[in-house]
Design an enzyme around this catalytic site. Structure first.
Site, PDB file in Angstrom:
ATOM      1  N   ASP A  82      -0.952   1.302  -0.430  1.00  0.00           N
ATOM      2  CA  ASP A  82      -2.036   1.702  -1.328  1.00  0.00           C
ATOM      3  C   ASP A  82      -3.379   1.448  -0.658  1.00  0.00           C
ATOM      4  OD1 ASP A  82      -3.092   2.645  -3.746  1.00  0.00           O
ATOM      5  OD2 ASP A  82      -3.268   0.628  -4.567  1.00  0.00           O
ATOM      6  N   HIS A  83      -4.237   2.430  -0.661  1.00  0.00           N
ATOM      7  CA  HIS A  83      -5.564   2.327  -0.066  1.00  0.00           C
ATOM      8  C   HIS A  83      -5.513   1.892   1.403  1.00  0.00           C
ATOM      9  CE1 HIS A  83      -7.827   3.137  -3.717  1.00  0.00           C
ATOM     10  NE2 HIS A  83      -7.022   2.314  -4.360  1.00  0.00           N
ATOM     11  N   THR A 228      -4.080  -4.545 -12.700  1.00  0.00           N
ATOM     12  CA  THR A 228      -4.781  -5.600 -13.429  1.00  0.00           C
ATOM     13  C   THR A 228      -4.001  -6.073 -14.651  1.00  0.00           C
ATOM     14  OG1 THR A 228      -6.917  -4.741 -12.679  1.00  0.00           O
ATOM     15  CG2 THR A 228      -6.934  -6.174 -14.614  1.00  0.00           C
TER      16      THR A 228
END
Length: 278
Positions: A82-83, A228
């Site tokens: 991811d990213h 989150t």
């Protein structure tokens, strides 16, 4: 072994009207809880190693952990970077056994984003794995503001980059702790009208559950990233474990107490993405 590529789990979702959760991992405890929850709900799951995870644990170790969980799982498991911000980082993830690479060039000018993402996609496809790209910057709660995705730029990006999935900016925000916002559905519909690529929502924790459910069933959004919300469940469970007995100090014992709360929180997340037949 049920290790899968991103395309292998998103294409059925696109055709059949459901979405797959991209669950952000930080360590073994939640990875295991995520897979166990996916098995309980009988859905595929995408295990995601983002920048903070990689800063804590090297990519080769993460790749081995993801693959170990996939080997024993009864549902498809995607090992997803991811990213990723550089070609070298994406190449290391590929070499470490990841089955999906997300290159984030969203801060770059459109032409540069397309060129660099296309290079990653070409490398991924040559190795038989998938690539996700991002067009339109998704901001951070309390930090950088988002830059919404332009539908025509999205169409060009999807066409020329060769990505298997496209992350878009439509009111979503990373690290959002509440669900008081919501996604810009007219912008989503405008993007859907000009591309056939499965769409991805980063910052899914801030999206109201009812909207997650309706978009999973009735749009080309096939992947919601959730981090989150589950980190909060883990943190609360660990806090309770530490505080309930001051004499306990063994980290394995403390961390074991996080499994059931994270497992249950993950099951609730996964249920919102199921299709009409679930």
């Amino acid at each position: 072994m049920t290790l899968a590529t991103l395309s292998e789990v998103l294409q059925p979702a696109l055709k059949q009207g459901y979405a797959v959760a991209g669950l952000v991992t930080l360590g073994w405890e939640e990875m295991r809880a995520y897979v166990t929850a996916a098995e309980a709900e009988d859905v595929p799951v995408i295990l995601q190693a983002g920048p903070s995870c990689r800063a804590h644990t090297p990519l080769p170790v993460l790749g081995a952990m993801f693959r170990n969980l996939a080997e024993a799982a009864s549902v498809p498991v995607v090992a997803h970077l991811d990213h990723g911000y550089t070609f070298d980082e994406c190449k290391e993830a590929l070499d470490s056994g990841f089955t999906s690479l997300m290159f984030d060039g969203s801060r770059k000018p459109l032409a540069q984003n397309i060129e660099q993402t296309a290079r990653i996609a070409e490398m991924a496809h040559a190795a038989g794995i998938s690539c996700e790209g991002e067009i339109g910057f998704v901001g951070y709660s309390g930090g950088e503001n988002s830059a919404g995705t332009d539908p025509q730029e999205a169409a060009k990006f999807a066409r020329e980059s060769g990505v298997d999935a496209m992350a878009i900016s439509v009111g979503n925000v990373h690290l959002q702790q509440d669900k008081e916002g919501g996604l810009d559905e007219p912008r989503i519909r405008a993007i859907e009208a000009v591309t056939e690529v499965p769409l991805v929502i980063h910052g899914g924790s801030g999206v109201p559950v009812a909207q997650r459910n309706s978009l999973a069933r009735g749009s080309k959004i096939c992947k919601f990233n959730i981090g989150t919300e589950l980190r909060m469940a883990f943190g609360e469970a660990l806090r309770q474990s530490v505080n309930k007995d001051a004499s306990r100090f063994d980290r394995v014992q403390l961390l074991q107490d996080t499994h059931e709360p994270v497992f249950e929180a993950t099951r609730r997340v996964l249920r919102a993405f199921k299709g009409d037949d679930a």
